[in-house]
Design an enzyme around this catalytic site. Sequence first.
Site, mmCIF file in Angstrom:
data_model
loop_
_atom_site.group_PDB
_atom_site.id
_atom_site.type_symbol
_atom_site.label_atom_id
_atom_site.label_comp_id
_atom_site.label_asym_id
_atom_site.label_seq_id
_atom_site.Cartn_x
_atom_site.Cartn_y
_atom_site.Cartn_z
ATOM 1 C CE LYS A 222 -20.851 6.371 -15.681
ATOM 2 N NZ LYS A 222 -21.932 5.434 -15.310
ATOM 3 N NE ARG A 256 -19.260 -0.168 -19.228
ATOM 4 C CZ ARG A 256 -19.306 1.036 -19.777
ATOM 5 N NH1 ARG A 256 -19.238 2.127 -19.001
ATOM 6 N NH2 ARG A 256 -19.435 1.177 -21.085
#
Length: 274
Positions: A222, A256
């Site tokens: 991210k 995750r």
Amino acid sequence: MPHFPFGRFNLPRERTLVMGILNVTPDSFSDGGQFAALDFAISHAEQMIRDGVDIIDVGGESTRPGAPLVPLEEELRRVLPVLYALRDCGKAISVDTYKPELMREAVLAGVDMINDINAFRAPGAIEAVRDSDCALCLMHMLDKPATMQDKPVYADVVREVTCFLRERIEALTSAGIDRNRLWIDPGFGFGKTVEHNYALLKAGSQMVAELGVPLLAGLSRKSMIGAVTGKPVEQRLAGSLGGALAAVAHGAGIVRVHDVAETVDALKVWHAAQ
């Protein structure tokens, strides 16, 4: 409780669990289009299984900042064949959706977790999952994907996210859902600045202690990784591994990730050193 109840599975608590991301979308921020075809999706899932994944998280709608909405029929078309194909793969299967209709279909398909970026706030979402045995992940998101990164502001991001998650936990448990089925996700990148994201990362153990629910952390590749490393998405492996280990240090029970094999190895070393 020595295990996490997780749909058809009891998953171990003594180590961090690895959730592998399987995006069957044409436009996800990191791997959009790579696994949209069913045979490619199954092949990638099989590779994650060989790499040591614990949970496979299937998503049919990109929720990157500014992402357009996907019609229900299209999301069903993308996701359901993959869920049925993977149902008996021997690993826990999660579906990443906020649509109650897909939740119902996923429960019928035998999934083990519903991972909802909207924290089961859509009308009918709680009813869709209440009578199943799926684990349920409640994520915090400011506004919606199309606008969530438009100058997000908090007076105290940790307090506000914790309060939101507490309210959602209470909503689900008041509806008769066992608290042992619930997970929390602070929603890294979902309506947060870089500073907000790292404040939440550092507060993980505090949130788990306050809320009494285990934590799922999703920060793989991210922008919060890119902001610190200065690397583009395709060069964020090392930063993502650092982020996963930081999440574990701050209380995450599940990480995750896109890069399963590397994360599994990093966690083996981490746990051996504890």
